[in-house]
Design an enzyme around this catalytic site. Structure first.
Site, PDB file in Angstrom:
ATOM      1  N   GLY A 100     -47.687  -4.566  12.893  1.00 22.50           N
ATOM      2  CA  GLY A 100     -47.472  -5.449  11.972  1.00 22.50           C
ATOM      3  C   GLY A 100     -48.383  -5.225  11.381  1.00 22.50           C
ATOM      4  CB  SER A 125     -47.137   0.022  14.940  1.00 20.54           C
ATOM      5  OG  SER A 125     -45.926  -0.957  14.204  1.00 20.54           O
ATOM      6  CG  ASP A 168     -45.432   5.187   7.396  1.00 26.08           C
ATOM      7  OD1 ASP A 168     -46.166   5.456   5.998  1.00 26.08           O
ATOM      8  OD2 ASP A 168     -44.665   3.757   7.646  1.00 26.08           O
TER       9      ASP A 168
HETATM   10  C1  GLA Z   1     -44.069   1.313   4.417  1.00 26.09           C
HETATM   11  C2  GLA Z   1     -43.163   2.591   4.376  1.00 26.09           C
HETATM   12  C3  GLA Z   1     -43.054   4.655   3.733  1.00 26.09           C
HETATM   13  C4  GLA Z   1     -44.614   4.053   2.455  1.00 26.09           C
HETATM   14  C5  GLA Z   1     -44.844   2.536   2.356  1.00 26.09           C
HETATM   15  C6  GLA Z   1     -45.636   2.296   1.529  1.00 26.09           C
HETATM   16  O1  GLA Z   1     -45.401   2.412   5.589  1.00 26.09           O
HETATM   17  O2  GLA Z   1     -42.999   3.278   6.328  1.00 26.09           O
HETATM   18  O3  GLA Z   1     -42.233   5.406   4.027  1.00 26.09           O
HETATM   19  O4  GLA Z   1     -43.520   3.457   1.310  1.00 26.09           O
HETATM   20  O5  GLA Z   1     -44.025   1.752   2.853  1.00 26.09           O
HETATM   21  O6  GLA Z   1     -46.485   3.753   0.281  1.00 26.09           O
END
Ligand code: GLA
Length: 376
Positions: free
Chosen positions: A115, A120, A165
Site C-alpha cells: 500500500g 508489492s 512494475d
Molecule cells: C502503478 C501501475 C503501473 C504504472 C504506475 C504509474 O504502479 O501498476 O503499471 O501505471 O502505476 O506509472
C-alpha cells in the site's frame, strides 16, 4: 524448526525473491505505450516453497494467520480473495498458458511495505510465478514472466495496471535503472549510482495508503484511451512532443486535454533524463523530477497533500529535484539530493509533516537492486 516446517510439516525445496520498485520518471505512461525508468529496491518478497502432488496450492504469509488452500483445478478469476488472490492469480495465468506446474506449499515473507506504491502486488505475483516455475525447473524469459504477472493482475485480480512494475521486478539489475520502451518492448540498463557523484536518492513513504483497485487509476487510463481514440491514434505515445499543441487543440474535453499534456510531456522528460544520465550529468535530472511532479499534480491530478508537502519541503530544504512516484493518491516521493544534505532534508520533511498533523513519514533505502531470482 524452521517457520516453513512449522506451517507445512515438510522441508522446502527452494526459495525465490522478487523486489519492489520506484520509478524515477515516466509516470502513467506505461499503459500509453510510453517510456519508464524504474529501479528495483532492496526490499522484496521472498517465497519459500515445496512441491505437492495433490494439485493443491497452500499459501501462508508470515504476516497473516493460518494457511489458505485452493485447488489448481478450480481456479477462475475471483475464486480466491484478499492477499491470496495474488498467488492464485499467478498460478491461474501459468496454467492458462499451459505451463506444467503442479501443487505447492508457499510461505510468503516480505520486507516490502504494502500500500506504499512500491509494487508489492507485482512483486508478489512475480515471486509466486518464479517459485512455481522454479519448483518444476521450467525456464521462462524474465520479460515473459513480467507479462504473465501483468495479465494475472489485470484479469485475475482485476486491476487495469500497465507493465512497468512487473518488468522492474523481473528485469532490473543492481546499479542500474531500467529504461523500458513499452511500444518497442525493448529494455536498456542505464547506470544509475547517485553515490558515485556524491548524491543520494531518497525514497520517503508519506504513509497515505493508496488503492489502485478503486476507480481513479482506471479513470485516468480511460481518459487517455478516450483521447487517443479521438485523436485517431492507437495510444498517446503516437503524439510527438512537437505535435502536442496541435493535438490539444483537437480535443473537446478540458480534462482529457490535461491528461494528454501530462503523458506527452512526461514521455519527453524520460527521454531527456536518459540522455542526461548517459552523458553522466545526474545532477541535471533533478529539475525533470520536479517538472514531472508539477505535471502529475496539476494536469494528471493524482497527488495528495502529503505528497505535495513532502516534495515542496524537500525542494525548500535543498533537494535537486523531487516528485511523487508510482500510481499516486499516496505512496512515496523520491528526491535527488546532495548526499551531505540527506539528514537535513529528511528532518525538514518530518518537521513539516508534524506541523501539518500528518502521520510520521519513513525513509527507505533506495539502492538500485537486482530483479527476481532464485535464492536457494
Ligand atoms: C502503478 C501501475 C503501473 C504504472 C504506475 C504509474 O504502479 O501498476 O503499471 O501505471 O502505476 O506509472
Amino acid at each position: 524448526m524452521s517457520r516453513f516446517v512449522e506451517y507445512f510439516g515438510v522441508e522446502p525445496d527452494g526459495s525465490w525473491r522478487a523486489p519492489g520498485r520506484v520509478n524515477l520518471i515516466g509516470e502513467h505512461t506505461d499503459y500509453n505505450d510510453g517510456l519508464v525508468l524504474p529501479i528495483a529496491l532492496p526490499n522484496q518478497i521472498t517465497i519459500t516453497a515445496s512441491a505437492r502432488t495433490d494439485g493443491l496450492i497452500s499459501v501462508a504469509s508470515a504476516g497473516q494467520d493460518g494457511v489458505i488452500s485452493f485447488s489448481l483445478d478450480s481456479l477462475a478469476p475471483g475464486s480466491v480473495k484478499d492477499w491470496a488472490a495474488y498467488p492464485a492469480g499467478a498460478a491461474w495465468v501459468l496454467l492458462q498458458d499451459k505451463y506444467e506446474i503442479g501443487g505447492a506449499n508457499l510461505l510468503v515473507e516480505s520486507d516490502l511495505p504494502s500500500g506504499a506504491g512500491l509494487s508489492s502486488s507485482a512483486a508478489l505475483l512475480c515471486a509466486t510465478a518464479v517459485a512455481l516455475l522454479g519448483l518444476h525447473d521450467i525456464e521462462v524469459d524474465p520479460a515473459e514472466v513480467a507479462r504473465l504477472a501483468q495479465r494475472a493482475e489485470n484479469q485475475y485480480v482485476g486491476a487495469p495496471v500497465g507493465l512497468m512494475d512487473q518488468m522492474a521486478s523481473m528485469c532490473c539489475t543492481a546499479g542500474h535503472a531500467l529504461y523500458f520502451d513499452i511500444r518497442a518492448m525493448t529494455t536498456d540498463q542505464i547506470p544509475f549510482e547517485p553515490a558515485a557523484d556524491g548524491l543520494a536518492l531518497l525514497v520517503v513513504d508519506v504513509k497515505a495508503p493508496h488503492r489502485l483497485v478503486d476507480g481513479e487509476y482506471a479513470a485516468r487510463r480511460n481518459s487517455c484511451e478516450q483521447a487517443a481514440a479521438q485523436l485517431g491514434v492507437p495510444a498517446l505515445r503516437s503524439i510527438a512532443f512537437e505535435e502536442l499543441d496541435d493535438a490539444l487543440a483537437r480535443l473537446s474535453d478540458d480534462v482529457d486535454r490535461r491528461r494528454v499534456r501530462h503523458v506527452v510531456t512526461e514521455i519527453r522528460r524520460v527521454e531527456d533524463a536518459v540522455a542526461l544520465l548517459r552523458a553522466g550529468n545526474l545532477r541535471a535530472v533533478g529539475p525533470l523530477f520536479t517538472a514531472s511532479h508539477a505535471s502529475l499534480r496539476d494536469d494528471f491530478e493524482i497527488t495528495v497533500p502529503e505528497l505535495d508537502v513532502a516534495v515542496d519541503t524537500a525542494l525548500a530544504a535543498g533537494a535537486l529535484g523531487a516528485r511523487m512516484t508510482g500510481g499516486g493518491f499516496g505512496g512515496c516521493i523520491i528526491a535527488l539530493v546532495e548526499a551531505s544534505a540527506t539528514d537535513t532534508i529528511l528532518t525538514a520533511i518530518d518537521k513539516s509533516f508534524a506541523d501539518h498533523g500528518f502521520t510520521t513519514p519513513s525513509a527507505l533505502d533506495a539502492t538500485p537492486s537486482a530483479g527476481a531470482s532464485r535464492i536457494s
